[in-house]
Design a protein around this motif. Structure first.
Motif, PDB file in Angstrom:
ATOM      1  N   ARG A   1       1.429 -13.834  -1.058  1.00  0.00           N
ATOM      2  CA  ARG A   1       1.603 -12.422  -1.387  1.00  0.00           C
ATOM      3  C   ARG A   1       2.298 -11.690  -0.253  1.00  0.00           C
ATOM      4  O   ARG A   1       1.887 -11.760   0.901  1.00  0.00           O
TER       5      ARG A   1
ATOM      6  N   TRP B   1      -8.203 -13.138   1.503  1.00  0.00           N
ATOM      7  CA  TRP B   1      -6.934 -13.069   2.230  1.00  0.00           C
ATOM      8  C   TRP B   1      -7.258 -12.703   3.663  1.00  0.00           C
ATOM      9  O   TRP B   1      -8.373 -12.276   3.958  1.00  0.00           O
TER      10      TRP B   1
ATOM     11  N   ASP C   1      -2.626  -1.173  -5.240  1.00  0.00           N
ATOM     12  CA  ASP C   1      -3.482  -0.745  -4.135  1.00  0.00           C
ATOM     13  C   ASP C   1      -4.193   0.546  -4.556  1.00  0.00           C
ATOM     14  O   ASP C   1      -4.038   1.013  -5.700  1.00  0.00           O
ATOM     15  N   ILE C   2      -4.928   1.150  -3.640  1.00  0.00           N
ATOM     16  CA  ILE C   2      -5.863   2.232  -4.009  1.00  0.00           C
ATOM     17  C   ILE C   2      -5.280   3.403  -4.792  1.00  0.00           C
ATOM     18  O   ILE C   2      -6.023   4.145  -5.414  1.00  0.00           O
TER      19      ILE C   2
ATOM     20  N   ASP D   1     -11.820  -5.035  -1.598  1.00  0.00           N
ATOM     21  CA  ASP D   1     -11.494  -4.578  -0.228  1.00  0.00           C
ATOM     22  C   ASP D   1     -12.639  -3.749   0.357  1.00  0.00           C
ATOM     23  O   ASP D   1     -13.567  -3.345  -0.350  1.00  0.00           O
ATOM     24  N   MET D   2     -12.548  -3.495   1.642  1.00  0.00           N
ATOM     25  CA  MET D   2     -13.434  -2.587   2.379  1.00  0.00           C
ATOM     26  C   MET D   2     -14.899  -2.997   2.270  1.00  0.00           C
ATOM     27  O   MET D   2     -15.803  -2.173   2.364  1.00  0.00           O
TER      28      MET D   2
ATOM     29  N   ARG E   1     -11.780  -9.384   0.932  1.00  0.00           N
ATOM     30  CA  ARG E   1     -11.466  -9.313   2.359  1.00  0.00           C
ATOM     31  C   ARG E   1     -12.636  -9.862   3.170  1.00  0.00           C
ATOM     32  O   ARG E   1     -12.474 -10.756   3.969  1.00  0.00           O
TER      33      ARG E   1
ATOM     34  N   PHE F   1       1.427  -7.104   7.446  1.00  0.00           N
ATOM     35  CA  PHE F   1       0.946  -5.872   6.816  1.00  0.00           C
ATOM     36  C   PHE F   1       1.317  -4.645   7.651  1.00  0.00           C
ATOM     37  O   PHE F   1       2.070  -3.781   7.221  1.00  0.00           O
TER      38      PHE F   1
ATOM     39  N   TRP G   1     -12.298   5.919   1.627  1.00  0.00           N
ATOM     40  CA  TRP G   1     -11.139   6.564   0.990  1.00  0.00           C
ATOM     41  C   TRP G   1     -11.503   7.712   0.045  1.00  0.00           C
ATOM     42  O   TRP G   1     -10.845   8.751   0.063  1.00  0.00           O
TER      43      TRP G   1
ATOM     44  N   TRP H   1      -8.608  -7.787  -6.337  1.00  0.00           N
ATOM     45  CA  TRP H   1      -8.925  -8.047  -4.915  1.00  0.00           C
ATOM     46  C   TRP H   1      -9.948  -7.027  -4.454  1.00  0.00           C
ATOM     47  O   TRP H   1      -9.816  -5.833  -4.721  1.00  0.00           O
TER      48      TRP H   1
ATOM     49  N   ILE I   1      -6.951  -3.332  -6.906  1.00  0.00           N
ATOM     50  CA  ILE I   1      -7.909  -3.418  -5.795  1.00  0.00           C
ATOM     51  C   ILE I   1      -9.216  -2.753  -6.224  1.00  0.00           C
ATOM     52  O   ILE I   1      -9.205  -1.827  -7.040  1.00  0.00           O
TER      53      ILE I   1
ATOM     54  N   HIS J   1       2.699  -8.336   1.321  1.00  0.00           N
ATOM     55  CA  HIS J   1       1.967  -7.053   1.294  1.00  0.00           C
ATOM     56  C   HIS J   1       2.243  -6.299   2.586  1.00  0.00           C
ATOM     57  O   HIS J   1       2.398  -6.899   3.641  1.00  0.00           O
TER      58      HIS J   1
ATOM     59  N   ASP K   1      -5.666  -7.367   7.516  1.00  0.00           N
ATOM     60  CA  ASP K   1      -4.558  -6.530   7.992  1.00  0.00           C
ATOM     61  C   ASP K   1      -3.872  -7.098   9.230  1.00  0.00           C
ATOM     62  O   ASP K   1      -4.050  -6.618  10.354  1.00  0.00           O
TER      63      ASP K   1
ATOM     64  N   TRP L   1       0.871  -1.155   0.000  1.00  0.00           N
ATOM     65  CA  TRP L   1       0.000   0.000   0.000  1.00  0.00           C
ATOM     66  C   TRP L   1       0.916   1.215   0.000  1.00  0.00           C
ATOM     67  O   TRP L   1       1.602   1.470   0.991  1.00  0.00           O
TER      68      TRP L   1
END
Ligand code: MIG
Length: 656
Positions: free
Chosen positions: A474, A415, A195-196, A305-306, A402, A451, A269, A303, A232, A476, A418, A167
């Motif tokens: 992975r 996965w 990532d983002i 996320d959130m 996630r 992470f 985000w 992937w 992501i 990360h 965090d 990230w």
């Protein structure tokens, strides 16, 4: 045997895909508590397996857990919820049975926490299905359960290669550097994650054209280097005029609503967002098809996320908190006021109180999010999975999420979220594997190296020595932590050799992975699943059986140059420094102290078994499977299960 029981009027989760008639009999094993719960008397030696993604050991006894998916970066001993709700338990002892509580709201499991001899399972409103599964042994019970929840998602073979992520990669140039650093040193690698920061203002399905110009070309350039880029996708859709995903969602009523029927607003985000109502099939279809925007640019893995969903704050809660803080700050803030103030601030993110303030359309009815909370990430992944079947019927797409619920395993992997660069999290990574496999999540793994917080070289090496055996491999890490690409370390050569060993293992691992999926079996098992009568095996918490041939027992303590390992039967120890440099020795059953230096991968081949083993390759596409060697007992054969079918291999027989 599987029996289905119904209580109240449950919400259909589609976790179970097989039609099972509801039993008219009384629910066995459990007593109803009258307060929406179920009680089970635990015998002294009962082991309780299951719950999928949760903290603590393989045996879940002695703690309390809550199935309430949450964005929780603190995976500690006293944590009660992580990102998934996997309400399947397997009780092994006086009685032997599996139980699945198919319930999409928040529920709790007190597994010998309040009283050592009592397990109490509580739902919020007692509308649920309960499945009881009995059978001859643990493996058979799991197999029956896996059959009724449907076949697990199969990841592409390249997803078994090594992946680098962080990230904080901010531009194509930065990614290009990572790729070059790996290739320059001949460290095998198959994927780099975006990532983002690849997005334009964190807007799903957009690419920042300044920092990632000509993305199609960049994808092609990476592909030419043998590297897949994996972006992501976040659950929340940015509120921004002119942004097509937002505008289409508003126009078609695709977002979750607030109590007044307006689109519910939270912040993540991108700032203020709306949340797609993934529980509505039409919304899933719409959102799923959006992935084609990125597929067409050349991406072939994602992937999600959130998707618990994580909410930094809801607009409504923020307003009321601000108002109260304003009042408090007018006074001379005393102790009570101060704690109220910090409580308000700390409670603003991921507040479960918000779950009653937004709504989903389920079968034409509006349901508060709290009733179906644990289905959100599942249905986001389902949206993608269903779309990939149509958009890419010929080619497997990598997908992992996630958040999840049982059922999501049919559409993708997960996965483990965090974690931190902690030794205890290396062990936790191992301990979660069997419980995830029980519930169908086969493509899984944790952030290798950790992470959050700063990693160390020895932690990375030991973690590699576990991750080389896990499907999702992975590395990360979070922004602000010590960089942990393998070439950052002084002893990069040792790391590199571990990755080379991984590539040697891929033919075996992918074969066992496919077998486990096609046969509804667990790829990773507690020792006790194969050695039921062995008292010592029943208490092992830090070793796993892998497939039908291996036992793994990684070192997970700092500065340790070995560890105790329990062998329930004679096995062949393999001590490997590189695919070409290894020794084997036969070890008697029993407890042994096994030395393992930092640069040595130690694992065990079960009696009279052998595994096919390849050589290192820069990436999975360049794996040479025509020259597989065998490691293990000389007379053993091995059944190789490949995409094209299975073939039986024998020792010293060349594989075509
Ligand atoms: O709030 O996208 O678990 O893997 O790097 C943090 C940034 C959001 C959480 C994910 C993590 C990812 C991070 N995300």
């Amino acid at each position: 045997m599987i029996q289905k029981y119904v209580f109240g009027s449950p919400i259909e989760t589609d976790a179970v895909v097989e039609d099972i008639p509801v039993s008219g009999e009384k629910l066995p094993f459990f007593e109803l508590t009258g307060d929406n719960g179920f009680l089970y008397q635990l015998a002294e030696k009962d082991i309780v397996y299951g719950l999928g993604e949760q903290v603590r050991g393989i045996n879940k006894r002695g703690w309390k857990y809550v199935s309430c998916n949450s964005d929780n970066p603190h995976h500690q001993e006293d944590t009660v919820s992580l990102y998934g709700a996997h309400n399947f338990l397997l009780i092994s002892g006086e009685e032997l049975f599996g139980v699945f509580f198919d319930y999409p709201g928040s529920m709790s499991f007190d597994i010998g926490f309040t009283r050592r001899d009592t397990m109490k399972v509580l739902t919020s409103d007692f509308n649920l299905y309960v499945y009881i599964i009995t059978g001859e042994n643990e493996k058979e019970i799991v197999k029956q359960f896996r059959r009724i929840i449907g076949q697990s998602y199969i990841a592409p073979k390249w997803a078994f290669g090594y992946g680098q992520s962080r990230w904080g990669y901010k531009s194509a140039d930065e990614i290009r550097t990572v790729a070059e650093e790996y290739r320059k040193r001949n460290i095998p690698i198959d994927s780099i994650y975006l990532d983002i920061d690849y997005m334009e203002h964190y807007k799903d399905f957009t690419v920042n054209e300044e920092t990632f110009p000509e993305i199609e070309k960049f994808c092609a350039e990476m592909k030419a280097m043998g590297i897949h880029l994996v972006p992501i996708i976040d659950a929340g859709v940015k509120i921004e005029k002119g942004y097509s995903v937002y505008e289409e969602g508003v126009r078609n009523n695709y977002f979750c609503k607030d109590e007044n029927g307006n689109d519910f607003t939270g912040a993540v985000w991108p700032g203020r967002v709306h949340f797609p109502d993934f529980l509505d099939p039409e919304v899933r279809k719409w959102f799923g098809e959006k992935y084609s925007i990125l597929l067409e640019k050349g991406f072939d893995g994602f992937w999600n996320d959130m998707n618990e969903p994580a909410i930094f704050y809801s607009e409504k809660r923020l307003a009321s908190v601000m108002e109260r803080i304003n009042e408090l700050s007018k006074e001379n803030m005393g102790t009570d006021g101060f704690f109220e103030f910090t409580g308000l601030v700390n409670g603003i993110s991921n507040n479960t109180g918000d779950y009653d303030c937004f709504f989903h359309k389920v079968d034409g009815k509006m349901l508060p999010h709290s009733k179906v909370h644990n289905l959100y990430g599942y249905n986001m992944t389902k949206a993608a999975g269903e779309a990939f079947k149509k958009l890419s019927p010929e080619k497997r797409i990598l997908m992992f999420s996630r958040s999840s619920y049982i059922g999501a395993h049919r559409y993708g992997g997960i996965w483990q979220g965090d974690n931190k660069s902690w030794w205890s999290h290396l062990l936790m990574n191992l301990q979660m594997m069997p419980s995830l496999n029980m519930t169908g999540f086969l493509y899984t793994g944790a952030d290798t190296g950790g992470f959050g917080s700063d990693t160390t070289e020895d932690l990375m090496l030991r973690w590699l020595q576990l991750s080389v055996f896990l499907p999702l491999f992975r590395n990360h890490s979070a922004q602000g932590t010590r960089p942990q690409e393998l070439y950052r370390f002084e002893n990069c050569e040792d790391c590199k050799r571990m990755i080379e060993i991984r590539y040697g293992l891929i033919p075996y691992l992918y074969s066992e992975y496919r077998k486990a999926i096609l046969r509804d079996e667990m790829m990773y098992r507690p020792l006790a699943f194969d050695f039921r009568e062995d008292e010592d095996a029943r208490s092992v918490e830090d070793q796993l059986l892998l497939g039908n041939e291996l036992m793994i027992a990684p070192v997970y303590k700092q500065n340790a140059t070995g560890r105790y390992v329990y062998l329930p039967e004679e096995m062949m120890l393999v001590r490997m420094r590189s695919p070409e440099d290894f020794e084997t020795e036969t070890v008697e059953p029993g407890h042994h102290y096994i030395r393992a230096e930092l640069n040595e991968l130690v694992f065990f081949i079960r009696k009279d078994k052998a595994i096919p083993f390849g050589t290192a390759a820069p990436d999975t596409a360049r794996l040479d499977t025509s020259s597989l060697r065998f490691i293990g007992y000389p007379e053993a054969g091995y059944e190789l299960c490949e995409e094209e079918g299975t073939s039986v291999l024998h020792m010293f027989e060349e594989h075509k």
